[in-house]
Write an enzyme that holds these catalytic residues in place. Structure first.
Site, PDB file in Angstrom:
ATOM      1  N   HIS A  96       0.725  -1.284  -0.457  1.00 31.60           N
ATOM      2  CA  HIS A  96      -0.265  -0.298  -0.375  1.00 31.60           C
ATOM      3  C   HIS A  96       0.491   1.340  -0.187  1.00 31.60           C
ATOM      4  O   HIS A  96       0.839   2.376   0.859  1.00 31.60           O
ATOM      5  CB  HIS A  96      -1.334   0.431   1.106  1.00 31.60           C
ATOM      6  N   ASN A 169     -10.199  -2.954   2.512  1.00 28.81           N
ATOM      7  CA  ASN A 169     -10.280  -2.746   1.138  1.00 28.81           C
ATOM      8  C   ASN A 169     -11.392  -2.943   0.664  1.00 28.81           C
ATOM      9  O   ASN A 169     -12.234  -2.351   1.289  1.00 28.81           O
ATOM     10  CB  ASN A 169      -9.409  -4.001   1.117  1.00 28.81           C
ATOM     11  N   TYR A 383       0.901  -3.884  12.221  1.00 28.50           N
ATOM     12  CA  TYR A 383       0.635  -2.980  11.998  1.00 28.50           C
ATOM     13  C   TYR A 383       1.837  -1.964  12.579  1.00 28.50           C
ATOM     14  O   TYR A 383       2.537  -1.583  12.694  1.00 28.50           O
ATOM     15  CB  TYR A 383      -0.556  -2.609  11.748  1.00 28.50           C
TER      16      TYR A 383
HETATM   17 FE1  HDE Z   1      -2.825  -4.860   5.249  1.00 26.56          FE
HETATM   18  N1  HDE Z   1      -0.346  -4.015   5.878  1.00 26.56           N
HETATM   19  N2  HDE Z   1      -2.326  -6.522   5.883  1.00 26.56           N
HETATM   20  N3  HDE Z   1      -3.839  -5.390   4.197  1.00 26.56           N
HETATM   21  N4  HDE Z   1      -3.293  -3.146   4.644  1.00 26.56           N
HETATM   22  C1  HDE Z   1      -0.121  -2.526   5.562  1.00 26.56           C
HETATM   23  O1  HDE Z   1       0.832  -1.527   7.455  1.00 26.56           O
HETATM   24  C2  HDE Z   1      -0.240  -6.903   6.650  1.00 26.56           C
HETATM   25  C3  HDE Z   1      -4.496  -6.787   4.869  1.00 26.56           C
HETATM   26  C4  HDE Z   1      -4.430  -2.428   4.207  1.00 26.56           C
HETATM   27  O2  HDE Z   1      -3.163   3.705   3.990  1.00 26.56           O
HETATM   28  C5  HDE Z   1       1.233  -2.986   6.761  1.00 26.56           C
HETATM   29  O3  HDE Z   1       1.275   0.831   7.822  1.00 26.56           O
HETATM   30  C6  HDE Z   1      -0.588  -7.928   6.902  1.00 26.56           C
HETATM   31  C7  HDE Z   1      -6.211  -7.295   4.828  1.00 26.56           C
HETATM   32  C8  HDE Z   1      -4.771  -1.346   3.951  1.00 26.56           C
HETATM   33  O4  HDE Z   1      -1.388   3.339   5.591  1.00 26.56           O
HETATM   34  C9  HDE Z   1       1.553  -3.769   6.803  1.00 26.56           C
HETATM   35  C10 HDE Z   1      -1.445  -8.977   6.177  1.00 26.56           C
HETATM   36  C11 HDE Z   1      -5.885  -5.776   4.415  1.00 26.56           C
HETATM   37  C12 HDE Z   1      -2.944  -0.719   4.540  1.00 26.56           C
HETATM   38  C13 HDE Z   1       0.284  -4.691   6.619  1.00 26.56           C
HETATM   39  C14 HDE Z   1      -2.744  -7.937   6.003  1.00 26.56           C
HETATM   40  C15 HDE Z   1      -5.721  -5.048   4.471  1.00 26.56           C
HETATM   41  C16 HDE Z   1      -2.408  -1.642   4.886  1.00 26.56           C
HETATM   42  C17 HDE Z   1       2.122  -1.983   5.399  1.00 26.56           C
HETATM   43  C18 HDE Z   1      -1.932 -10.583   6.350  1.00 26.56           C
HETATM   44  C19 HDE Z   1      -7.647  -5.044   4.043  1.00 26.56           C
HETATM   45  C20 HDE Z   1      -2.804   0.683   4.344  1.00 26.56           C
HETATM   46  C21 HDE Z   1       2.053  -0.254   5.554  1.00 26.56           C
HETATM   47  C22 HDE Z   1      -2.131 -10.415   7.936  1.00 26.56           C
HETATM   48  C23 HDE Z   1      -8.521  -5.754   5.343  1.00 26.56           C
HETATM   49  C24 HDE Z   1      -3.230   1.409   4.958  1.00 26.56           C
HETATM   50  C25 HDE Z   1       1.309  -0.365   7.095  1.00 26.56           C
HETATM   51  C26 HDE Z   1      -2.508   2.621   4.456  1.00 26.56           C
HETATM   52  C27 HDE Z   1      -1.172  -1.419   5.196  1.00 26.56           C
HETATM   53  C28 HDE Z   1       0.592  -6.130   7.292  1.00 26.56           C
HETATM   54  C29 HDE Z   1      -3.619  -8.034   4.776  1.00 26.56           C
HETATM   55  C30 HDE Z   1      -5.632  -3.470   4.665  1.00 26.56           C
HETATM   56  C31 HDE Z   1       2.490  -4.410   6.383  1.00 26.56           C
HETATM   57  C32 HDE Z   1       0.336  -8.839   7.780  1.00 26.56           C
HETATM   58  C33 HDE Z   1      -6.351  -8.147   4.217  1.00 26.56           C
HETATM   59  C34 HDE Z   1      -5.255  -0.716   4.167  1.00 26.56           C
HETATM   60  O5  HDE Z   1       1.125  -3.392   8.349  1.00 26.56           O
END
Ligand code: HDE
Length: 714
Positions: A96, A169, A383
């Protein structure tokens, strides 16, 4: 705003920066290190200073020993300027990375006091400040907006009882069921480690290799290959919390909940061929769209909807409510609208807010709680860990965009960049300093976790209830209109055709054969292969009743509100028709932009000069939802020979858009090669009234019947 020129616009940590709408920078203070007095930026600071506030006399030349001599170490202004520049970047988000944010508010329209004690859901009409960041997943920070990708829809709500982040999402399910697979799926979609390409694309071997070996991703793949993955704008997307969460009432009774954001302007996507061209013409298409909409006061809005259900429903549902690769059809549990989210303020500074905003799924106020969804559990770890790396330490909640708006009181202290610092002697608890001893825990007001029962042996295991990977993929595919199904086929053929390895193409097609035979046949046809044997599914899929809520086209908004008309004007065009277009656009609450052969504009037949937003070369029709061409007998001669002008018309036609044209434009239409194919979406406008009725028709958004006469995929 003159003040925007000033070097520092520091906002009040823990308070709201009102930037564009409110306070001038000179009104804003910043708490100093000891947490007491404030340090004001001088209101008359037109004088350039160093970071230390030393006035600068010369910012053009470094200090040298002699006119042609070496730069001297003594030049503190030069050293400070360069050192700061060298440290301007923080790590981009690992996923993202490319995103765009705006401020706004949430307003409650229905009280949920009986279901949750969360303060934000108690009082109808109450507004809560919000910050939203939209994003793509795979591309780096500088990638283009129209990648075929999931869009992040992350909402921070600054509630009276702490920040609540709904980090969702635009697709209600996910690729994987267990957080331990997240690094793998992300590595697979990102550029390959040896060659560092392709950028912001899933159309490559590594991605499809992983997917074709991961049956649980099949449902999500149907979504990402659909038009959902190429939205027309952030404003026309849904948002989903994805996981099942819990709402807890005053007695800690639990109700399961899934969160939905429904766009007021309806759903809309672009076509793939259009997306590819938009990326070239305007890689910032989505962020520009959001910026423009908010700037002109057309504030994007979503309804907050909830799917609420109890344990009894969870036990009877065909799928496990903890499995993030499954949705609950809206026909099974309707979405109950309880509030609205409005984005009405631009950020003052992209870095300060959009780049530094730190969403954490674990940020939930009392009355909201997690389920045991293994993806959510993993996210709750990830996060916070990410924020510490990206923002450099444990005090990122002191950054204004992340700071709570309610009072905070705790004994956490020190660390890099500590700005909100505790006062007094006691920095531990329990203590016996009485009222000076700082805050105390509060069993009734405080956050309490749901007392979920948990038992069983410790093990690494995917539960049997997570094993049906195909039924909902089929449900999604079969709930689409034929046009949308064709787009899914085309996307799969496109993506798999970019895979170099035939075995990956074949393996993926054998999954499709389990999802839907016709889909597999069409994709195999498009790839030029025989339909392979279906894979053997862990669980044989079932046929589910189709769901209209899953189709973009079935629920089309049927109005042009919030969309954009491209007006191609050339010298000698009829002013009546031009004015009629402006009136119709206004009536439809839409927007317009003028394209002309020259950026200085076009001179209408009455001598009026209309300035252009784009010279034709930079304003292709992919930037608009519908077009109107107003020209004259004389000027059309040149346009008809001009390639960008021909493309303007031909692309609008091929992208199934509504096209209006004054009779003089016919030579251009002929040269564009569409004169023999004009249909009900191509409207000749002679008088002002014709333009009005044309714009009403545009509410259909596209003439889908135009698509697909020639199809190489069959
Ligand atoms: Fe994320 N995700 N994610 N994700 N995600 C990040 O956090 C992660 C997942 C989502 O505008 C990271 O600050 C793992 C699902 C959004 O700043 C990180 C898993 C959904 C955003 C991270 C998921 C999301 C992130 C990278 C699997 C939808 C952007 C930078 C378990 C429900 C937020 C950060 C923004 C961002 C980890 C799966 C949505 C790496 C480990 C499912 C919208 O922490």
């Amino acid at each position: 705003m003159a003040s925007r020129r000033k070097t520092f616009i520091q906002t009040n940590p823990g308070g709201t920066s009102k930037g564009r709408k409110g306070k001038e920078p000179s009104d804003l203070g910043i708490a100093n290190g000891s947490g007491g007095e404030t340090h004001q930026i001088a209101p008359d600071s037109d004088c350039l200073t160093t970071q230390q506030g030393i006035p600068v006399a010369d910012d053009q030349n470094s200090l040298k020993a002699g006119p042609r001599g070496p730069t001297v170490l003594e030049d503190f202004h030069f050293r400070e300027k360069i050192f700061h520049f060298d440290h301007e970047r923080i790590p981009e988000r690992v996923v993202h990375a490319r995103g765009y944010g705006a401020r706004g508010f949430f307003e409650l329209t229905e009280s949920l006091a009986a279901i949750t004690r969360a303060d934000i859901f108690q009082r109808v009409g109450e507004k809560t400040e919000a910050f939203v960041r939209f994003s793509t997943v795979a591309g780096s920070k500088g990638s283009f907006d129209l990648a075929r990708d999931v869009r992040g829809f992350a909402v921070k709500l600054y509630t009276n009882e702490g920040n609540w982040d709904v980090v969702g999402n635009n697709i209600p399910v996910f690729f994987i069921q267990d957080a331990i697979k997240f690094p793998d799926i992300v590595h697979a979609v990102k550029p390959a480690p040896d060659r560092a390409f392709p950028q912001a694309q899933s159309a490559h071997d590594n991605f499809w290799d992983f997917i074709s070996l991961t049956p649980e991703s099949m449902h999500m793949i149907m979504w990402t290959m659909s038009d959902r993955a190429i939205p027309r704008s952030f404003r026309f997307m849904e948002g989903f919390g994805v996981h099942t969460f819990r709402l807890l009432d005053a007695n800690d009774r639990s109700t399961f909940v899934k969160f939905h954001w429904k766009p007021k302007l309806g759903l809309q996507s672009v076509m793939w061929n259009e997306a590819v061209k938009i990326n070239g013409a305007d890689p910032d298409f989505h962020r520009r769209d959001l910026w423009n909409a908010i700037s002109m006061g057309a504030f994007p809005e979503w309804e907050l909807g909830l799917q609420l259900f109890d344990q009894q429903f969870a036990d009877s549902f065909e799928f496990d409510i903890l499995d993030p690769t499954k949705l609950i059809p809206e026909e099974t549990i309707p979405v109950r609208v309880v509030g609205r989210l409005v984005l009405n303020e631009l950020v003052d500074n992209f870095f300060a807010e959009t780049e530094q905003v730190a969403f954490c799924t674990q940020n939930v106020p009392p009355g909201i709680d997690f389920s045991n969804d293994p993806l959510l559990q993993g996210r709750n770890f990830s996060y916070l860990d990410t924020q510490i790396k990206r923002l450099g330490g444990p005090n990122f909640t002191h950054i204004p965009v992340n700071a709570q708006r309610c009072p905070v009181a705790h004994f956490q202290q020190d660390g890099h960049m500590a700005i909100q610092n505790p006062k007094g002697r006691a920095n531990y608890e329990p203590n016996s300093w009485g009222s000076e001893g700082g805050p105390r825990e509060h069993p009734s007001r405080g956050f309490r976790s749901h007392a979920t029962e948990s038992e069983g042996a410790k093990m690494r295991l995917r539960p049997e209830s997570f094993s049906d990977h195909y039924s909902q993929a089929r449900l999604f595919y079969r709930s689409q209109t034929p046009v949308e199904q064709k787009h899914i086929t085309d996307a799969l053929v496109f993506e798999l055709s970019r895979c170099e390895r035939a075995d990956i193409r074949g393996r993926m097609t054998s999954h499709l054969a389990v999802i839907d035979e016709t889909l597999a046949t069409m994709v195999a046809g498009g790839l030029g292969i025989q339909v392979p044997e279906p894979v053997e599914p862990a669980k044989v899929p079932i046929d589910l009743p189709t769901s209209d809520a899953l189709s973009i086209i079935v629920r089309g908004p049927k109005r042009f509100e919030g969309r954009k008309l491209g007006i191609y004007l050339s010298d000698g065009a009829d002013p009546k028709l031009y004015k009629a277009a402006l009136t119709a656009v206004k009536k439809a609450a839409a927007a317009h932009e003028v394209v002309a052969p020259k950026i200085a504009g076009a001179t209408l037949s009455d001598g009026t000069v209309v300035e252009a937003h784009y010279k034709i070369d930079g304003g292709p029709s992919v930037l608009f939802d519908a077009i109107i061409i107003l020209t004259s007998k004389e000027s059309v001669k040149q346009l008809a020979r001009d390639a960008p002008s021909q493309d303007f018309v031909r692309d609008a036609f091929l992208h199934c858009k509504f096209i209006a044209y004054s009779p003089e434009a016919m030579p251009l239409i002929e040269k564009a090669g569409i004169a023999d194919e004009l249909d009900e979406g191509c409207v000749e406008v002679i008088k002002a009234g014709d333009v009005g009725s044309f714009l009403e028709k545009c509410g259909e958004l596209r003439i889908w019947a135009r698509e697909g006469d020639v199809d190489l995929d069959g």
